[in-house]
Design a protein around this motif. Sequence first.
Motif, PDB file in Angstrom:
ATOM      1  N   THR A 161       0.878  -1.325  -0.063  1.00 33.56           N
ATOM      2  CA  THR A 161      -0.147   0.082   0.050  1.00 33.56           C
ATOM      3  C   THR A 161       0.951   1.268  -0.011  1.00 33.56           C
ATOM      4  OG1 THR A 161      -1.753  -1.193   1.156  1.00 33.56           O
ATOM      5  CG2 THR A 161      -1.733   1.184   1.301  1.00 33.56           C
ATOM      6  N   GLY A 162       1.733   1.326   0.825  1.00 32.91           N
ATOM      7  CA  GLY A 162       2.787   2.526   0.900  1.00 32.91           C
ATOM      8  C   GLY A 162       3.490   2.714  -0.388  1.00 32.91           C
ATOM      9  N   ARG A 163       3.928   1.820  -0.861  1.00 38.94           N
ATOM     10  CA  ARG A 163       4.701   1.746  -2.355  1.00 38.94           C
ATOM     11  C   ARG A 163       3.755   2.157  -3.349  1.00 38.94           C
ATOM     12  NH1 ARG A 163       7.639  -2.731   0.062  1.00 38.94           N
ATOM     13  NH2 ARG A 163       6.242  -4.299  -0.852  1.00 38.94           N
ATOM     14  N   ARG A 164       2.472   1.937  -3.399  1.00 44.62           N
ATOM     15  CA  ARG A 164       1.593   2.494  -4.355  1.00 44.62           C
ATOM     16  C   ARG A 164       1.470   3.767  -4.050  1.00 44.62           C
ATOM     17  NH1 ARG A 164      -3.978  -0.234  -4.216  1.00 44.62           N
ATOM     18  NH2 ARG A 164      -4.248   0.976  -5.977  1.00 44.62           N
ATOM     19  N   VAL A 165       1.367   4.355  -2.979  1.00 41.91           N
ATOM     20  CA  VAL A 165       0.913   5.829  -2.791  1.00 41.91           C
ATOM     21  C   VAL A 165       2.360   6.495  -3.194  1.00 41.91           C
ATOM     22  CG1 VAL A 165       0.638   7.552  -1.018  1.00 41.91           C
ATOM     23  CG2 VAL A 165      -0.832   5.363  -1.168  1.00 41.91           C
ATOM     24  N   ILE A 166       3.487   5.930  -2.612  1.00 44.49           N
ATOM     25  CA  ILE A 166       4.740   6.397  -3.109  1.00 44.49           C
ATOM     26  C   ILE A 166       4.859   6.835  -4.598  1.00 44.49           C
ATOM     27  CG2 ILE A 166       7.247   6.259  -3.176  1.00 44.49           C
ATOM     28  CD1 ILE A 166       7.013   4.954  -0.510  1.00 44.49           C
ATOM     29  N   LYS A 167       4.460   5.549  -5.247  1.00 45.56           N
ATOM     30  CA  LYS A 167       4.547   5.668  -6.844  1.00 45.56           C
ATOM     31  C   LYS A 167       3.514   6.907  -7.550  1.00 45.56           C
ATOM     32  CE  LYS A 167       3.728   2.856 -10.961  1.00 45.56           C
ATOM     33  NZ  LYS A 167       3.397   1.589 -11.375  1.00 45.56           N
ATOM     34  N   ALA A 168       2.443   6.745  -6.791  1.00 45.98           N
ATOM     35  CA  ALA A 168       1.500   7.937  -7.202  1.00 45.98           C
ATOM     36  C   ALA A 168       1.985   9.422  -6.998  1.00 45.98           C
ATOM     37  CB  ALA A 168       0.047   7.789  -6.677  1.00 45.98           C
ATOM     38  N   LEU A 169       2.751   9.639  -5.968  1.00 46.23           N
ATOM     39  CA  LEU A 169       3.233  10.848  -5.369  1.00 46.23           C
ATOM     40  C   LEU A 169       4.282  11.163  -6.344  1.00 46.23           C
ATOM     41  CD1 LEU A 169       3.069  10.502  -1.587  1.00 46.23           C
ATOM     42  CD2 LEU A 169       1.903  12.022  -2.870  1.00 46.23           C
ATOM     43  N   VAL A 170       5.368  10.288  -6.654  1.00 49.39           N
ATOM     44  CA  VAL A 170       6.502  10.346  -7.551  1.00 49.39           C
ATOM     45  C   VAL A 170       6.008  10.979  -9.034  1.00 49.39           C
ATOM     46  CG1 VAL A 170       8.411   9.315  -8.645  1.00 49.39           C
ATOM     47  CG2 VAL A 170       7.926   9.123  -6.103  1.00 49.39           C
ATOM     48  N   GLY A 171       5.036   9.961  -9.473  1.00 45.35           N
ATOM     49  CA  GLY A 171       4.230  10.472 -10.849  1.00 45.35           C
ATOM     50  C   GLY A 171       3.772  11.825 -10.768  1.00 45.35           C
ATOM     51  N   ALA A 172       3.110  12.225  -9.518  1.00 46.65           N
ATOM     52  CA  ALA A 172       2.756  13.522  -9.480  1.00 46.65           C
ATOM     53  C   ALA A 172       3.672  14.815  -9.872  1.00 46.65           C
ATOM     54  CB  ALA A 172       1.796  13.878  -8.347  1.00 46.65           C
ATOM     55  N   VAL A 173       4.727  14.321  -8.973  1.00 50.18           N
ATOM     56  CA  VAL A 173       6.018  15.249  -9.030  1.00 50.18           C
ATOM     57  C   VAL A 173       6.508  15.404 -10.310  1.00 50.18           C
ATOM     58  CG1 VAL A 173       8.564  15.637  -8.407  1.00 50.18           C
ATOM     59  CG2 VAL A 173       6.692  14.881  -6.450  1.00 50.18           C
ATOM     60  N   ARG A 174       6.752  14.138 -11.040  1.00 48.44           N
ATOM     61  CA  ARG A 174       7.187  14.438 -12.614  1.00 48.44           C
ATOM     62  C   ARG A 174       6.193  15.077 -13.442  1.00 48.44           C
ATOM     63  NH1 ARG A 174       8.580   7.903 -12.773  1.00 48.44           N
ATOM     64  NH2 ARG A 174      10.689   8.117 -11.518  1.00 48.44           N
ATOM     65  N   ARG A 175       4.899  15.218 -13.173  1.00 47.00           N
ATOM     66  CA  ARG A 175       4.022  16.275 -13.708  1.00 47.00           C
ATOM     67  C   ARG A 175       4.135  17.575 -13.521  1.00 47.00           C
ATOM     68  NH1 ARG A 175       0.304  12.287 -11.970  1.00 47.00           N
ATOM     69  NH2 ARG A 175      -0.743  14.148 -10.785  1.00 47.00           N
ATOM     70  N   GLY A 176       4.995  17.821 -12.632  1.00 52.07           N
ATOM     71  CA  GLY A 176       4.957  19.170 -12.134  1.00 52.07           C
ATOM     72  C   GLY A 176       4.324  19.669 -10.965  1.00 52.07           C
ATOM     73  N   VAL A 177       3.612  18.738 -10.121  1.00 52.49           N
ATOM     74  CA  VAL A 177       2.934  18.828  -8.902  1.00 52.49           C
ATOM     75  C   VAL A 177       3.669  18.785  -7.729  1.00 52.49           C
ATOM     76  CG1 VAL A 177       0.976  17.851  -7.546  1.00 52.49           C
ATOM     77  CG2 VAL A 177       0.944  17.846  -9.810  1.00 52.49           C
ATOM     78  N   THR A 178       3.629  19.795  -6.942  1.00 56.13           N
ATOM     79  CA  THR A 178       4.272  19.913  -5.560  1.00 56.13           C
ATOM     80  C   THR A 178       3.858  18.759  -4.630  1.00 56.13           C
ATOM     81  OG1 THR A 178       4.994  22.123  -5.963  1.00 56.13           O
ATOM     82  CG2 THR A 178       5.128  21.097  -3.948  1.00 56.13           C
ATOM     83  N   CYS A 179       4.557  18.078  -3.857  1.00 50.50           N
ATOM     84  CA  CYS A 179       4.017  17.100  -3.123  1.00 50.50           C
ATOM     85  C   CYS A 179       4.896  17.085  -1.798  1.00 50.50           C
ATOM     86  CB  CYS A 179       4.214  15.642  -3.675  1.00 50.50           C
ATOM     87  SG  CYS A 179       3.080  15.257  -5.078  1.00 50.50           S
ATOM     88  N   ARG A 180       4.006  17.419  -0.832  1.00 52.50           N
ATOM     89  CA  ARG A 180       4.668  17.472   0.875  1.00 52.50           C
ATOM     90  C   ARG A 180       4.012  16.461   1.588  1.00 52.50           C
ATOM     91  NH1 ARG A 180       3.285  22.763  -0.828  1.00 52.50           N
ATOM     92  NH2 ARG A 180       4.971  24.138  -1.340  1.00 52.50           N
ATOM     93  N   VAL A 181       4.829  15.745   2.271  1.00 54.79           N
ATOM     94  CA  VAL A 181       4.445  14.561   3.115  1.00 54.79           C
ATOM     95  C   VAL A 181       4.927  14.652   4.676  1.00 54.79           C
ATOM     96  CG1 VAL A 181       4.432  12.273   3.549  1.00 54.79           C
ATOM     97  CG2 VAL A 181       4.018  13.157   1.109  1.00 54.79           C
TER      98      VAL A 181
END
Length: 478
Positions: A161-181
Amino acid sequence: MSEALYFEIGSFWTLFYLLFEWSIRVIMLVIVPFRRSPDAAKGWLLLVFFLPVPALVLYILIGRPSYPRWRRMRFARLHTILERATHQISRLEACRPPILPSNLVQAATLIKNLGQFPTLAGNNAELLSDYNGLIDRLIADIDAAQDHVHLVVYIFADDNTGRRVIKALVGAVRRGVTCRVLIDALGSRQWARRVLEALTAGGVTAHLALPVGLLRRRTARADLRNHRKIFVIDSRIGYAGSQNIVDANVTNEELVARVTGPVVLELQAVFAADWFLETEQVLNIADLFPHHHPGSGMVAQVLPSGPDYPTAGVENLMVGLIHGARERVVITTPYFIPDEALLRALQTAVLRGVDVHLVVSRRVDQVLVGFAQRSYYEELLEAGIRLHLYRSRLLHAKHFSIDGEIMLIGSSNVDIRSFLLNAEVSLIFYDKDVTARLRLEQERTFASSDLLTLPLWRDRFVGIKVCENLARLMSPLL
């Protein structure tokens, strides 16, 4: 060395130790009751009387529900930041009072005075109880994010579950989305290093909340934790409830509210406050708090609580609402260790003719807490409170409803730890429709529970009763 000299030296140290122990007892008798509830004071003094030296060490470590001086100074600076956020929120056209019966009309004022956030109209909410379905929904929202994703969570595991969420967050960063955790240092301790490495390697800005360590220059107390679960996407979508980011086989039955509308900005403000407290970075208020035009939808409000919010206790809200109840109260929680005020509020509600239900899990994952919790069952049953023991799995959901008019869902348990020690967040809805949907969830848990009876409970083994009573003495310290 002569035997007489050995005896004299031994007598000296024995006398010294006795005087030291009694000095601790006398001094703590003065210090412990200061600005502390009678129940908590009795628990500490009992420990001091029997084990003065260990009690002194424990008191130095966790005796006061307050953060270190450096963190309190940060919170003092945070006041101006929160003022800007609350000012921005208070200017929204969505600021409207809820329509409530006269016995509950002051509830919104109480919550605003406790947590400083106003009631906001024009919100929509979904109640999500499917564990994996919620993770799927969160990932879909992250995948659709355009500007930012903010997460603060107690447990962020390095599992599927954690790795799925990490993958989504990293994908968002690559699209230019700022992600803070933000992840709690103690709640996620077994995974924290690997999770932080994976997030930061992918461009996500991630930090530990309340890190602890003997060699750290600025360390937090191990018992004061950030127990919140807040997910915010683009200031449009927010999540709050009981679910962490971890595989379903670790935690079990959950309930989370997914909200859209102006109330998301209040969740955003709580995240921005937590982010500043851990990083000293001030997030841009103009970017993160856009104007929401109020549409049709329910009135909602956010209540943050914890040691940083000395007046913002979930317990104060619960006691106030229970005293205002006229028809029905339902509390669902994995941990139930009430203080005197809450216990009396529940008992008097039954005497007024209110139908009071408490749903707790039959399964226990913390033995001492479980014994302390069960020590209250006889009083509750004698008062006429309907006590449901959820038998299917560990019930980790945390929600509360009053008269079909008001409901609360969040991260807070009904125990001293959540009332005084943990940073928590609650979403409050003033709406009959969403409360009716919660009632369906409550009825489902009733059907999967065993209704405890007083004769059956009194028939339990005497040794269990002794363990429960001993644990109850320590309940203010749990």
